[in-house]
Design an enzyme around this catalytic site. Structure first.
Site: not given
Length: 289
Positions: A43, A114, A151
């Site tokens: 990430e 994200k 994540c």
């Protein structure tokens, strides 16, 4: 298509963007030499997932079409290998935590930001993504439908579910946190219940608050009627490039007859899943839509 090889780049940040660029390019070349079809970064590779405060995030952000990202597009074309590069994207009103996937011709086929930002920490200063996307990725062995989650997205079943409903066969998961038994169990479950391959690249142990254990699950829970572990790779803690093997033809055949995924769902009965009311004990003051 032939079996798909995904290189999980389990690295540590050099501490600055220029160093990460050089190390990232070198690692992709190593992945290609190992036979990878796709190379995946952990990430926010552009700054090593440095998330401290609003000012620092604004300062570290890079353009999605800038030199850092375009260097990986050029390399993907040169190597004839797909690359999933992650970066802190300059964006308005605030930066985004972004993945760009380039195919083997250097074409940008997927941009994902994200969705589930960690609003209980400085990620609250980022702009969340607004949707999940699936793209047709051209590889040397054929086309595969690829989606992404980053994540904290993995902790919400809806993330992988939406990607499955949009046709994903493989989900790429850049990561930056300790991958312990519970988080690995989440990934195993997402692969099992959606019949998708899942490839996760995490930072190595030497990176703050990370511990390696990049992983891959092929989504095939039964073979010849016998239960099996879908885990095909779990890395150790140290830096390295780990090659995960996904038997795509077998996965596609498995999805034709097994009972999971979208085979027997009843979405007309799931109204509660789209209601926005949050009730105790789950009320958090720093929640934002």
């Amino acid at each position: 298509m032939k079996d798909l090889q995904v290189a999980l780049l389990q690295l540590c940040s050099t501490g600055d963007q220029a160093g990460n660029l050089e190390k990232g390019l070198r690692s992709c070349r190593q992945a290609k030499a190992m036979g990878a079809d796709i190379a995946l970064f952990p990430e926010m590779w552009s700054n090593g997932y440095a998330v401290q405060d609003e000012e620092q995030l604004q300062r570290d952000a890079v353009d999605a079409n800038g030199s850092f990202v375009s260097a990986f597009a050029d390399l993907a074309k040169e190597l004839e290998m797909a690359i999933g590069v992650t970066f802190l994207e300059r964006y308005s009103p605030a930066p985004r935590n972004t993945l760009c996937l380039f195919d083997r011709f250097g074409r940008r086929v997927l941009t994902y930001a994200k969705v589930h930002t960690c609003d209980f920490d400085p990620e609250r200063y980022l702009t969340p993504g607004d949707d999940f996307y699936v793209a047709d990725l051209d590889t040397a062995g054929g086309t595969v439908k690829v989606g992404a989650m980053i994540c904290y997205d993995r902790e919400f079943p809806e993330s992988a579910r939406i990607l499955m409903l949009k046709g994903a066969e493989l989900i790429l998961v850049p990561n930056a946190c300790p991958m312990e038994i519970n988080r690995l169990s989440q990934l195993r479950t997402r692969a099992f219940e959606n019949m998708v391959g899942i490839a996760t690249a995490n930072y190595a142990y030497e990176q703050t608050d990370c511990n390696g254990h990049s992983s891959a699950f092929d989504g095939i829970a039964y073979r010849d009627g016998i239960a099996r572990d879908t885990l095909v790779l779990e890395a150790g803690e140290g830096e390295g490039i780990y090659l995960a093997h996904f038997p795509m033809d077998e996965l596609r055949a498995y999805r034709q007859w097994e009972i999971f995924g979208n085979a027997y769902r009843h979405p007309q009965k799931y109204h509660m899943l789209v209601q926005q009311e949050i009730r105790p004990p789950f009320i958090r003051k720093n929640y934002r839509q």
